[in-house]
Write a protein that holds these residues in place. Structure first.
Motif, PDB file in Angstrom:
ATOM      1  N   ARG A  52     -14.317 -88.920  70.295  1.00 34.04           N
ATOM      2  CA  ARG A  52     -13.992 -90.220  70.875  1.00 34.04           C
ATOM      3  C   ARG A  52     -13.756 -91.266  69.782  1.00 34.04           C
ATOM      4  NH1 ARG A  52     -18.370 -88.785  74.254  1.00 34.04           N
ATOM      5  NH2 ARG A  52     -19.709 -90.425  73.371  1.00 34.04           N
ATOM      6  N   LEU A  53     -14.557 -91.189  68.733  1.00 32.43           N
ATOM      7  CA  LEU A  53     -14.408 -92.146  67.632  1.00 32.43           C
ATOM      8  C   LEU A  53     -13.059 -91.986  66.925  1.00 32.43           C
ATOM      9  CD1 LEU A  53     -18.008 -92.005  66.103  1.00 32.43           C
ATOM     10  CD2 LEU A  53     -16.890 -94.055  67.018  1.00 32.43           C
ATOM     11  N   VAL A  54     -12.696 -90.750  66.562  1.00 29.93           N
ATOM     12  CA  VAL A  54     -11.444 -90.560  65.830  1.00 29.93           C
ATOM     13  C   VAL A  54     -10.238 -90.863  66.719  1.00 29.93           C
ATOM     14  CG1 VAL A  54     -12.431 -88.914  64.196  1.00 29.93           C
ATOM     15  CG2 VAL A  54     -11.359 -88.066  66.287  1.00 29.93           C
ATOM     16  N   ARG A  55     -10.381 -90.629  68.018  1.00 25.51           N
ATOM     17  CA  ARG A  55      -9.295 -90.981  68.931  1.00 25.51           C
ATOM     18  C   ARG A  55      -9.112 -92.498  68.981  1.00 25.51           C
ATOM     19  NH1 ARG A  55     -10.817 -88.150  72.924  1.00 25.51           N
ATOM     20  NH2 ARG A  55     -11.934 -89.746  74.116  1.00 25.51           N
ATOM     21  N   ALA A  56     -10.224 -93.238  69.042  1.00 26.76           N
ATOM     22  CA  ALA A  56     -10.149 -94.703  69.073  1.00 26.76           C
ATOM     23  C   ALA A  56      -9.624 -95.264  67.757  1.00 26.76           C
ATOM     24  CB  ALA A  56     -11.529 -95.280  69.371  1.00 26.76           C
ATOM     25  N   LEU A  57      -9.890 -94.546  66.658  1.00 32.11           N
ATOM     26  CA  LEU A  57      -9.464 -95.000  65.329  1.00 32.11           C
ATOM     27  C   LEU A  57      -8.092 -94.461  64.943  1.00 32.11           C
ATOM     28  CD1 LEU A  57     -12.871 -94.461  63.513  1.00 32.11           C
ATOM     29  CD2 LEU A  57     -11.783 -96.677  63.969  1.00 32.11           C
ATOM     30  N   ASP A  58      -7.481 -93.663  65.808  1.00 35.56           N
ATOM     31  CA  ASP A  58      -6.190 -93.034  65.514  1.00 35.56           C
ATOM     32  C   ASP A  58      -6.260 -92.277  64.197  1.00 35.56           C
ATOM     33  OD1 ASP A  58      -2.742 -94.085  64.949  1.00 35.56           O
ATOM     34  OD2 ASP A  58      -3.542 -92.324  66.000  1.00 35.56           O
ATOM     35  N   SER A  59      -7.340 -91.528  64.021  1.00 36.27           N
ATOM     36  CA  SER A  59      -7.567 -90.760  62.805  1.00 36.27           C
ATOM     37  C   SER A  59      -7.719 -89.296  63.188  1.00 36.27           C
ATOM     38  CB  SER A  59      -8.821 -91.288  62.092  1.00 36.27           C
ATOM     39  OG  SER A  59      -9.022 -90.627  60.866  1.00 36.27           O
ATOM     40  N   ASN A  60      -8.308 -88.501  62.301  1.00 40.94           N
ATOM     41  CA  ASN A  60      -8.532 -87.088  62.604  1.00 40.94           C
ATOM     42  C   ASN A  60      -9.843 -86.633  61.979  1.00 40.94           C
ATOM     43  OD1 ASN A  60      -7.919 -85.551  59.900  1.00 40.94           O
ATOM     44  ND2 ASN A  60      -6.286 -87.059  60.125  1.00 40.94           N
ATOM     45  N   ILE A  61     -10.434 -85.628  62.587  1.00 43.20           N
ATOM     46  CA  ILE A  61     -11.736 -85.155  62.133  1.00 43.20           C
ATOM     47  C   ILE A  61     -11.650 -84.546  60.734  1.00 43.20           C
ATOM     48  CG2 ILE A  61     -13.526 -83.417  62.566  1.00 43.20           C
ATOM     49  CD1 ILE A  61     -13.264 -83.997  65.517  1.00 43.20           C
ATOM     50  N   GLY A  62     -10.524 -83.894  60.419  1.00 40.13           N
ATOM     51  CA  GLY A  62     -10.374 -83.299  59.090  1.00 40.13           C
ATOM     52  C   GLY A  62     -10.549 -84.307  57.976  1.00 40.13           C
ATOM     53  N   TRP A  63      -9.950 -85.505  58.142  1.00 40.70           N
ATOM     54  CA  TRP A  63     -10.056 -86.543  57.111  1.00 40.70           C
ATOM     55  C   TRP A  63     -11.494 -87.013  56.968  1.00 40.70           C
ATOM     56  CZ3 TRP A  63     -11.317 -91.868  57.346  1.00 40.70           C
ATOM     57  CH2 TRP A  63     -11.094 -92.571  56.168  1.00 40.70           C
ATOM     58  N   MET A  64     -12.236 -87.026  58.095  1.00 44.90           N
ATOM     59  CA  MET A  64     -13.616 -87.492  58.055  1.00 44.90           C
ATOM     60  C   MET A  64     -14.498 -86.603  57.182  1.00 44.90           C
ATOM     61  SD  MET A  64     -13.879 -90.264  59.803  1.00 44.90           S
ATOM     62  CE  MET A  64     -12.829 -91.181  60.955  1.00 44.90           C
ATOM     63  N   PHE A  65     -14.129 -85.318  57.061  1.00 40.58           N
ATOM     64  CA  PHE A  65     -14.965 -84.390  56.311  1.00 40.58           C
ATOM     65  C   PHE A  65     -14.324 -83.931  55.003  1.00 40.58           C
ATOM     66  CE2 PHE A  65     -18.240 -84.089  59.339  1.00 40.58           C
ATOM     67  CZ  PHE A  65     -17.648 -84.199  60.586  1.00 40.58           C
ATOM     68  N   GLU A  66     -13.259 -84.546  54.610  1.00 42.04           N
ATOM     69  CA  GLU A  66     -12.572 -84.158  53.384  1.00 42.04           C
ATOM     70  C   GLU A  66     -13.476 -84.376  52.182  1.00 42.04           C
ATOM     71  OE1 GLU A  66      -8.103 -84.884  52.644  1.00 42.04           O
ATOM     72  OE2 GLU A  66      -9.140 -86.514  51.653  1.00 42.04           O
ATOM     73  N   GLU A  67     -13.576 -83.372  51.351  1.00 34.81           N
ATOM     74  CA  GLU A  67     -14.412 -83.461  50.157  1.00 34.81           C
ATOM     75  C   GLU A  67     -13.593 -83.948  48.968  1.00 34.81           C
ATOM     76  OE1 GLU A  67     -17.663 -82.711  50.052  1.00 34.81           O
ATOM     77  OE2 GLU A  67     -17.787 -82.117  52.157  1.00 34.81           O
ATOM     78  N   THR A  68     -14.268 -84.651  48.046  1.00 32.90           N
ATOM     79  CA  THR A  68     -13.599 -85.105  46.819  1.00 32.90           C
ATOM     80  C   THR A  68     -14.532 -84.827  45.647  1.00 32.90           C
ATOM     81  OG1 THR A  68     -14.484 -87.336  47.183  1.00 32.90           O
ATOM     82  CG2 THR A  68     -12.243 -86.913  47.927  1.00 32.90           C
ATOM     83  N   ASP A  69     -14.687 -83.552  45.345  1.00 33.79           N
ATOM     84  CA  ASP A  69     -15.586 -83.160  44.267  1.00 33.79           C
ATOM     85  C   ASP A  69     -14.815 -82.899  42.986  1.00 33.79           C
ATOM     86  OD1 ASP A  69     -17.820 -83.261  45.919  1.00 33.79           O
ATOM     87  OD2 ASP A  69     -17.405 -81.250  46.697  1.00 33.79           O
ATOM     88  N   GLY A  70     -15.580 -82.701  41.886  1.00 35.88           N
ATOM     89  CA  GLY A  70     -14.977 -82.356  40.603  1.00 35.88           C
ATOM     90  C   GLY A  70     -14.026 -83.428  40.116  1.00 35.88           C
ATOM     91  N   GLU A  71     -12.866 -82.991  39.597  1.00 33.51           N
ATOM     92  CA  GLU A  71     -11.875 -83.916  39.053  1.00 33.51           C
ATOM     93  C   GLU A  71     -11.415 -84.915  40.097  1.00 33.51           C
ATOM     94  OE1 GLU A  71      -7.466 -83.141  38.547  1.00 33.51           O
ATOM     95  OE2 GLU A  71      -8.165 -82.845  36.502  1.00 33.51           O
ATOM     96  N   GLU A  72     -11.309 -84.448  41.364  1.00 29.86           N
ATOM     97  CA  GLU A  72     -10.795 -85.321  42.408  1.00 29.86           C
ATOM     98  C   GLU A  72     -11.732 -86.477  42.717  1.00 29.86           C
ATOM     99  OE1 GLU A  72      -7.701 -85.095  43.470  1.00 29.86           O
ATOM    100  OE2 GLU A  72      -7.590 -83.495  42.002  1.00 29.86           O
ATOM    101  N   GLY A  73     -13.021 -86.384  42.296  1.00 35.76           N
ATOM    102  CA  GLY A  73     -13.922 -87.500  42.495  1.00 35.76           C
ATOM    103  C   GLY A  73     -13.850 -88.519  41.382  1.00 35.76           C
ATOM    104  N   VAL A  74     -13.099 -88.224  40.323  1.00 33.84           N
ATOM    105  CA  VAL A  74     -12.997 -89.101  39.155  1.00 33.84           C
ATOM    106  C   VAL A  74     -11.558 -89.535  38.922  1.00 33.84           C
ATOM    107  CG1 VAL A  74     -13.369 -89.253  36.665  1.00 33.84           C
ATOM    108  CG2 VAL A  74     -14.996 -87.981  38.090  1.00 33.84           C
ATOM    109  N   VAL A  75     -10.625 -88.611  39.048  1.00 29.61           N
ATOM    110  CA  VAL A  75      -9.210 -88.863  38.766  1.00 29.61           C
ATOM    111  C   VAL A  75      -8.425 -88.843  40.071  1.00 29.61           C
ATOM    112  CG1 VAL A  75      -7.149 -87.996  37.590  1.00 29.61           C
ATOM    113  CG2 VAL A  75      -9.393 -87.847  36.470  1.00 29.61           C
TER     114      VAL A  75
END
Length: 206
Positions: free
Chosen positions: A71-94
């Motif tokens: 319900r939240l992602v529908r109201a926000l016009d977003s998606n669940i995948g983006w909510m759980f996307e990880e940004t570890d390693g290089e992607e958390g810095v660069v």
């Protein structure tokens, strides 16, 4: 098609709760809500939950059920995948060119013709917020606004007018500025082309 059934009493406390990093999930939900100009109350009503529960979720103190997250992602016009996307390693810095999020601001709450290119992705762990503000010709921020903090910027391209308190400054590429966020402030593009400002503020405000 798989259907989610409502939790039965025997489900106990499980209730299809999202097993994830609650702080990261909460930060993502808050980012999505703020960039769409929604208040806690408005999103809570759209997602059919209490405002206090939504506040706890955004602050990483509670986890939503799977149906509630839908319900939240529908109201926000977003998606669940983006909510759980990880940004570890290089992607958390660069953050590579062409991969940074570009957020179009709600014209009713943040101004006309403005988009933000995230330099530092939103995170509860960051003390700084940094974006490139892209302002279309004739665009301007909603304002004036005031809040706690400090801001600094550098005009990358274009010409803008920056209003701080009762003063107005005309800036062009190469000019920079700094001011206390408690002073009323807003800006507009006064050139014929798109303007871009590298903008840093603390604490994060949107």
């Amino acid at each position: 098609m798989n259907m989610l059934k409502p939790p039965s009493p025997s489900d106990g406390s499980r209730e299809d709760r999202i097993q994830s990093n609650p702080v990261r999930l909460g930060a993502r939900l808050k980012l999505a809500r703020q960039t769409r100009g929604l208040t806690l109350k408005a999103l809570a009503q759209a997602a059919e939950c209490s405002e206090s529960l939504l506040s706890k979720i955004e602050n990483g103190k509670a986890s939503p059920s799977l149906p509630m997250l839908h319900r939240l992602v529908r109201a926000l016009d977003s998606n669940i995948g983006w909510m759980f996307e990880e940004t570890d390693g290089e992607e958390g810095v660069v953050f590579r060119a062409g991969t940074r999020p570009l957020i179009a601001l709600d014209p009713l709450r943040r101004g006309e013709g403005i988009s933000l290119e995230r330099i530092i992705p939103y995170s509860a762990g960051h003390l700084l917020q940094c974006n490139i503000h892209h302002i279309d010709a004739g665009g301007q921020s909603a304002g004036p606004i005031q809040h706690v903090g400090e801001e600094v910027g550098y005009v990358l391209v274009g010409e803008i007018e920056l209003m701080i308190g009762d003063k107005t400054f005309r800036l062009s590429a190469g000019d920079s500025f700094v001011f206390n966020s408690e002073l009323a402030h807003w800006y507009r593009n006064v050139g014929a082309e798109r303007a871009s400002i590298f903008w840093v503020n603390t604490p994060p405000t949107f």
